[in-house]
Motif scaffolding. Structure first.
Motif, short mmCIF file in Angstrom:
data_model
loop_
_atom_site.label_atom_id
_atom_site.label_comp_id
_atom_site.label_asym_id
_atom_site.label_seq_id
_atom_site.Cartn_x
_atom_site.Cartn_y
_atom_site.Cartn_z
N ASP A 72 0.84 -1.19 0.00
CA ASP A 72 0.00 0.00 0.00
C ASP A 72 0.88 1.25 0.00
O ASP A 72 2.11 1.16 -0.11
N ASP A 73 0.28 2.42 0.16
CA ASP A 73 1.05 3.67 0.09
C ASP A 73 2.10 3.77 1.20
O ASP A 73 3.11 4.46 1.05
N SER A 74 1.88 3.06 2.31
CA SER A 74 2.83 3.12 3.43
C SER A 74 3.95 2.09 3.30
O SER A 74 4.83 2.01 4.17
N ASN B 38 3.49 -1.19 3.30
CA ASN B 38 3.13 -2.43 3.97
C ASN B 38 2.50 -3.40 2.97
O ASN B 38 1.78 -3.00 2.04
N ASN C 33 9.69 4.03 4.06
CA ASN C 33 8.42 3.63 3.45
C ASN C 33 8.23 2.12 3.52
O ASN C 33 8.01 1.45 2.52
N LYS D 235 8.98 7.53 -0.66
CA LYS D 235 8.11 6.77 -1.55
C LYS D 235 8.64 6.75 -2.99
O LYS D 235 8.01 6.15 -3.86
#
Length: 578
Positions: free
Chosen positions: A146-148, A150, A169, A225
């Motif tokens: 995902d964006d994080s 994970n 990230n 990111k």
């Protein structure tokens, strides 16, 4: 032997995809062969020393990068397809900052975006596609994040890393650490390729594989990111370790916008199948203009149709209209049969298709006759007074119209040609002068158009002192069929000129006759049919004298015994009696 992608099995070589076919779920072959595209670009990196200093030292560097993508050009709606992504060859630095030596790059990650508008199925590493990785490197993995950073089944990014060990990230982030994917100093290396399997969306959409730039921050300069991140381990002359974190995004330098690496690496167009059908009549006439007509369904928003006759292209490709119908004007010149077909050439969103051949019978063109048109008009006329205009077409046409003209201007509406090929029009001239009167025949099936040479009518205004005339008709009470008789008329008072037009009913008898010096106009006439003929005469008037019309006189025409005449109705008369 073609190499194929099969769901659930990894490919054994990066080159296998380019020479083979994509396979879709269930074993069906995808609609397009793969294409290989090498997108080279530079990544601009922000470098920060992570040695614990209060004011970290930073640098701006560039790293040569790029991605090779192998993918089909098109897919059908709902199709399950696989495309391949692989970062291009890179090289780890040999020298560090402040005269330090580079030990290695570690915790390397490379992120890609899952394209919008697709259903993600899976991703797989391509075996044996990487090289140059250190012996102490972790085995590369590809994970959905995902964006994080994970791991997430709903994530919109794919990450190549060593067990998701990164500099930021992610859940296993660190900087002063030599693990994850490791590459030795001054070493050329290439990260592994990944096969991404997705299910295409609706027709007309696009599948756009790209490096990670879609979520907030990932496209910015110096962000955890960023698509490419790693840590560079350095040592000084005293053996002290220094750690420098690299955040690299696809741009030429720190102040520039995203370059080609920040855009779609390739585009897969989702196209739906089409059908093309001919819409032609069973027969057409040679030399008669017609149309070649084809229908493409569903109606494409763009694209072209190429028509063919007997297998050969005819004309240039034409675009279908909003209804999916393509039309091309065409004339067949040779009688016989023709095989007409059409091919929709396909366009993004719509696959190509070809019609079956339609057999069209071309019939011979009818023989077309040349026509002649003549116009009969009075030599003079008065303004405000009606005169008779007559036109005659020969040979007698089967149909068509006659349009009288005064110069270039139409006189009234077109008149349907009568059975004898003529048309008559009563007309009032409104202006004095010489008027050039002609008549145009429209033509009809088997008959060409023609125009009569113009005839002059001298039109004058009647003087206020014009003398009112009377016209007295003098004709025999009876006559024999085919025997010449004299018709005469006396105009009083004597106008000393002008002309008279004789009529048999509403049909003109010859042309107008000049009034003699004695005020009499004479003509010789032969009746061709027996029966009663209602004769009248019209004095057309002249300067100082008004127009006038005679009373009607009846001439009874009978057949001459033995002359084989008819009674006007087609039956024999005088020979057999009644």
């Amino acid at each position: 032997m073609k190499t194929v992608f099969r769901r659930g099995s990894a490919l054994t070589a990066a080159s296998a995809l380019a020479g083979g076919l994509f396979m879709v779920a269930g074993g069906a072959i995808a609609s397009a062969a793969p294409e290989v595209k090498n997108v080279g670009f530079t990544t601009a990196c922000h470098v920060r020393e992570m040695d614990g200093a209060a004011s970290p030292i930073t640098f701006n560097e560039t790293v040569g990068s790029g991605v090779t993508v192998t993918a089909p050009a098109t897919a059908t709606p709902g199709e399950t397809l696989t495309y391949r992504l692989q970062p291009n060859e890179m090289k780890a630095n040999s020298g560090g900052h402040a005269s330090r030596g580079v030990v290695h790059w570690a915790r390397i990650k490379y992120d890609f975006d899952i394209p919008a508008g697709v259903e993600f199925v899976k991703s797989e590493l391509v075996a044996n596609s990487a090289y140059g990785l250190g012996s102490d490197s972790a085995t590369p993995t590809v994970t959905q994040i995902d964006d994080s950073g994970n791991l997430s089944a709903a994530g919109t990014h794919l990450r190549i890393s060593g067990l998701n060990r990164t500099t930021g990230n992610g859940p296993n982030s660190a900087v002063r650490s030599s693990d994850g994917i490791i590459v030795g100093a001054n070493t050329k290396f290439r990260l592994p390729a990944i096969d991404v399997t997705v299910k295409a969306g609706a027709a007309g959409t696009e599948i756009n594989p790209s490096v990670r730039v879609s979520d907030s921050g990932s496209a910015n300069y110096d962000n955890d990111k960023n698509a490419l991140t790693f840590v560079q381990r350095e040592k000084d002359v005293f053996g002290v370790n220094y750690w420098e974190r690299y955040n690299c995004s696809p741009r030429d330098n720190s102040s520039s916008s995203l370059n080609a690496g920040g855009k779609a690496l390739t585009t897969i167009y989702v196209s739906q199948p089409t059908t093309t059908t001919m819409q032609m009549p069973e027969s057409v006439q040679a030399s008669a203009p017609t149309e070649l007509v084809a229908n493409v369904g569903p109606a494409p928003v763009r694209g072209n149709v190429q028509f063919r006759i007997n297998g050969a292209d005819i004309g240039s490709p034409v675009a279908p209209g909003p209804d999916g119908v393509a039309r091309l004007p065409h004339t067949f010149y040779t009688a016989g049969t023709a095989q007409v077909s059409a091919a929709f050439q396909g366009v993004n969103g719509f696959l190509s298709s070809s019609s079956t051949e339609a057999t069209v019978t071309v019939t011979a063109a009818p023989v077309v006759k040349q026509t002649d048109t003549v116009v009969t008009v009075p030599g003079d006329a008065k303004t405000g007074t009606s005169v008779t205009l007559k036109a005659q077409v020969s040979p007698l046409p089967a149909a068509g119209t006659l349009q009288f003209k005064d110069g270039a201007a139409n006189i009234g509406d077109p008149i349907t040609v009568s059975a004898d090929g003529s048309a008559t029009l009563e007309h009032v001239f409104t202006s004095a002068g010489t008027h050039a009167v002609s008549a145009y025949y429209s033509g009809a099936t088997g008959f060409k158009p023609s125009i009569a040479p113009a005839q002059s009518v001298i039109v004058s205004d009647p003087a206020p002192s014009d003398v009112t005339t009377s016209t007295s008709l003098n004709v025999p009470g009876s006559a024999k069929q085919a025997a010449a008789v004299e018709l005469s008329v006396t105009v009083a008072p004597n106008p000393g000129g002008g002309s008279v037009q004789f009529y048999d009913g509403d049909q003109l008898i010859g042309e107008s006759v000049v009034v003699g010096a004695d005020g009499v106009a004479r003509m010789t006439h032969t009746f061709t049919s027996i029966g009663d003929h209602r004769i009248t005469a019209v004095f057309n008037g002249r300067a100082g004298f008004t127009q006038s019309t005679s009373d009607e006189s009846i001439v009874s025409v009978s057949s001459t015994p033995g002359d084989g005449g008819t009674d006007g109705n087609g039956s024999l008369g005088g020979l057999f009696g009644s």
